[in-house]
Write an enzyme that holds these catalytic residues in place. Structure first.
Site, PDB file in Angstrom:
ATOM      1  N   LYS A  70      47.688   0.015 -31.140  1.00 32.70           N
ATOM      2  CA  LYS A  70      47.896   1.417 -31.544  1.00 32.70           C
ATOM      3  C   LYS A  70      49.330   1.887 -31.344  1.00 32.70           C
ATOM      4  CE  LYS A  70      43.295   3.357 -31.193  1.00 32.70           C
ATOM      5  NZ  LYS A  70      42.388   4.284 -30.551  1.00 32.70           N
ATOM      6  N   ASP A 108      42.471  10.017 -34.401  1.00 32.15           N
ATOM      7  CA  ASP A 108      41.765  10.152 -33.116  1.00 32.15           C
ATOM      8  C   ASP A 108      41.906  11.579 -32.568  1.00 32.15           C
ATOM      9  OD1 ASP A 108      40.694   7.615 -32.772  1.00 32.15           O
ATOM     10  OD2 ASP A 108      42.434   6.842 -31.684  1.00 32.15           O
TER      11      ASP A 108
HETATM   12  P1  NAP Z   1      44.138   1.621 -24.004  1.00 31.45           P
HETATM   13  O1  NAP Z   1      45.279   2.086 -24.826  1.00 31.45           O
HETATM   14  O2  NAP Z   1      44.021   0.184 -23.629  1.00 31.45           O
HETATM   15  O3  NAP Z   1      44.125   2.512 -22.662  1.00 31.45           O
HETATM   16  C1  NAP Z   1      43.140   2.358 -21.666  1.00 31.45           C
HETATM   17  C2  NAP Z   1      43.545   3.136 -20.412  1.00 31.45           C
HETATM   18  O4  NAP Z   1      42.536   2.946 -19.432  1.00 31.45           O
HETATM   19  C3  NAP Z   1      44.851   2.637 -19.774  1.00 31.45           C
HETATM   20  O5  NAP Z   1      45.502   3.713 -19.167  1.00 31.45           O
HETATM   21  C4  NAP Z   1      44.315   1.658 -18.735  1.00 31.45           C
HETATM   22  O6  NAP Z   1      45.194   1.412 -17.671  1.00 31.45           O
HETATM   23  C5  NAP Z   1      43.102   2.428 -18.232  1.00 31.45           C
HETATM   24  N1  NAP Z   1      42.177   1.561 -17.534  1.00 31.45           N
HETATM   25  C6  NAP Z   1      41.653   0.386 -17.976  1.00 31.45           C
HETATM   26  N2  NAP Z   1      40.824  -0.115 -17.031  1.00 31.45           N
HETATM   27  C7  NAP Z   1      40.872   0.734 -15.986  1.00 31.45           C
HETATM   28  C8  NAP Z   1      40.237   0.747 -14.706  1.00 31.45           C
HETATM   29  N3  NAP Z   1      39.393  -0.226 -14.329  1.00 31.45           N
HETATM   30  N4  NAP Z   1      40.485   1.792 -13.891  1.00 31.45           N
HETATM   31  C9  NAP Z   1      41.322   2.778 -14.250  1.00 31.45           C
HETATM   32  N5  NAP Z   1      41.962   2.812 -15.443  1.00 31.45           N
HETATM   33  C10 NAP Z   1      41.720   1.803 -16.299  1.00 31.45           C
HETATM   34  O7  NAP Z   1      42.753   2.002 -24.707  1.00 31.45           O
HETATM   35  P2  NAP Z   1      42.446   3.297 -25.592  1.00 31.45           P
HETATM   36  O8  NAP Z   1      42.670   3.029 -27.026  1.00 31.45           O
HETATM   37  O9  NAP Z   1      43.146   4.452 -24.971  1.00 31.45           O
HETATM   38  O10 NAP Z   1      40.852   3.409 -25.388  1.00 31.45           O
HETATM   39  C11 NAP Z   1      40.293   3.816 -24.163  1.00 31.45           C
HETATM   40  C12 NAP Z   1      38.777   3.950 -24.324  1.00 31.45           C
HETATM   41  O11 NAP Z   1      38.489   4.978 -25.256  1.00 31.45           O
HETATM   42  C13 NAP Z   1      38.105   2.677 -24.861  1.00 31.45           C
HETATM   43  O12 NAP Z   1      36.867   2.525 -24.226  1.00 31.45           O
HETATM   44  C14 NAP Z   1      37.902   2.974 -26.324  1.00 31.45           C
HETATM   45  O13 NAP Z   1      36.802   2.284 -26.875  1.00 31.45           O
HETATM   46  C15 NAP Z   1      37.627   4.470 -26.259  1.00 31.45           C
HETATM   47  N6  NAP Z   1      37.952   5.132 -27.520  1.00 31.45           N
HETATM   48  C16 NAP Z   1      36.955   5.822 -28.132  1.00 31.45           C
HETATM   49  C17 NAP Z   1      37.209   6.485 -29.318  1.00 31.45           C
HETATM   50  C18 NAP Z   1      36.090   7.249 -29.977  1.00 31.45           C
HETATM   51  O14 NAP Z   1      36.215   7.542 -31.159  1.00 31.45           O
HETATM   52  N7  NAP Z   1      35.050   7.597 -29.248  1.00 31.45           N
HETATM   53  C19 NAP Z   1      38.485   6.450 -29.894  1.00 31.45           C
HETATM   54  C20 NAP Z   1      39.496   5.756 -29.229  1.00 31.45           C
HETATM   55  C21 NAP Z   1      39.212   5.085 -28.043  1.00 31.45           C
HETATM   56  P3  NAP Z   1      46.006   0.005 -17.625  1.00 31.45           P
HETATM   57  O15 NAP Z   1      46.997   0.095 -18.743  1.00 31.45           O
HETATM   58  O16 NAP Z   1      46.552  -0.022 -16.263  1.00 31.45           O
HETATM   59  O17 NAP Z   1      44.981  -1.075 -17.901  1.00 31.45           O
END
Ligand code: NAP
Length: 282
Positions: A70, A108
């Site tokens: 992204k 998003d």
């Molecule tokens: P991303 O860019 O990989 O960001 C994930 C974030 O979560 C990062 O800050 C990461 O920190 C943190 N994280 C991961 N594991 C963790 C843990 N065990 N404890 C604390 N923090 C943790 O992913 P994203 O695109 O933002 O997506 C995040 C979530 O939202 C996913 O589950 C995705 O499926 C969901 N999502 C849903 C929608 C929807 O339409 N409902 C849309 C977009 C995303 P680090 O960098 O340190 O790992």
């Protein structure tokens, strides 16, 4: 024949194909939504560039972009929409046929807002409500952008403070302040004042359903909406914890459908059948 798809890694658990192919079906359009697993950069760089070339040459109608691309895709598109620029992340690509440009868009942020506002507690006139976002990745950026745009103050709590600071800098450069905390900083967080808590981490997502992003020593505010961007499982442990203390909860399914619907409309020009799209992923 409409070709579109999803760029990300891994993609085995994605619902996007079902969502978009259902929309094509309902509208009687012939097409296919592909899944393109492209590993993180630098390994996946050539494949990512080649997918954008397919789009630029008109072989594809559009593409969605998910973890881990992204942000990396920002460097390969020809132009960003004002929304993608403001969010600092891209989840949708389309072709501007007049200029032959691949354009990076973010659906998003509006997808999150359209869904969350359906269930937000009433905000009193003149009140500047406070939200806490857990995580500092692409989805956290989208939620932060939506909330700041609609007059909320936003705090981000993340395990990697440098990542949260980079989000705060991005919005700070636009004149919009965001507070950042480390997940261990319970004492300085004004939790009781939070009217909305958003999980923007993957913690709690299948198969790791026994985990919650909410630190054990934290108490929930007495009155807040808890919104989990995770939608598989439909009830996460985080949602059950919040429900257990009487809070209203919602998963990310509504946002998932809305962000997909906005991308689908951009690619096909057709009104997406949101109800049927929601049914197929529910
Ligand atoms: P991303 O860019 O990989 O960001 C994930 C974030 O979560 C990062 O800050 C990461 O920190 C943190 N994280 C991961 N594991 C963790 C843990 N065990 N404890 C604390 N923090 C943790 O992913 P994203 O695109 O933002 O997506 C995040 C979530 O939202 C996913 O589950 C995705 O499926 C969901 N999502 C849903 C929608 C929807 O339409 N409902 C849309 C977009 C995303 P680090 O960098 O340190 O790992």
């Amino acid at each position: 024949m409409i070709h579109m798809g999803l760029i990300g890694f891994p993609l085995a658990h994605s619902y996007s194909q079902r969502l978009h192919e259902r929309a094509l079906d309902v509208l009687g359009l012939e097409g296919k939504y592909h899944l393109w697993e492209i590993p993180p950069l630098p390994q996946g760089k050539e494949e990512l560039i080649s997918k954008l070339k397919d789009l630029r040459e008109g072989h594809l109608k559009g593409a969605n972009v998910t973890i881990p691309h992204k942000r990396s895709v920002l460097y390969f598109v020809d132009r960003l929409t004002p929304m993608a620029q403001a969010v600092g992340a891209v989840n949708t690509l389309y072709l501007d046929p007049q200029r032959g440009h691949v354009v990076g868009e973010n659906t998003d942020s509006p997808g999150f807002w359209v869904d969350v506002r359906k269930v937000l507690l009433t905000v009193r006139k003149g009140e500047k409500p406070r939200a806490l976002i857990l995580g500092a990745g692409g989805a956290a950026r989208a939620a932060t952008h939506a909330l700041l745009t609609h007059g909320w103050s936003v705090s981000i709590a993340a395990r990697r403070i440098s990542q949260a600071e980079s989000v705060a800098k991005h919005f700070g450069d636009q004149g919009r302040a965001v507070e950042v905390y480390h997940l261990s900083e319970r004492a300085s967080l004004k939790l009781e004042a939070c009217r909305l808590i958003v999980n923007a981490t993957p913690v709690g997502m299948a198969p790791d359903t026994a985990s919650s992003p909410w630190p054990q020593s934290w108490e929930f505010p007495k009155k807040a909406l808890v919104y989990d961007l995770v939608y598989n499982p439909a009830q996460t442990l985080f949602m059950r914890q919040a429900k257990g203390v009487g809070l209203e909860v919602r998963n990310g399914l509504g946002m998932l459908v809305e962000q997909a619907a906005l991308a689908f409309k951009r690619w096909t020009g057709a009104e997406p059948p949101r109800r049927e799209m929601l049914e197929v992923v529910r």
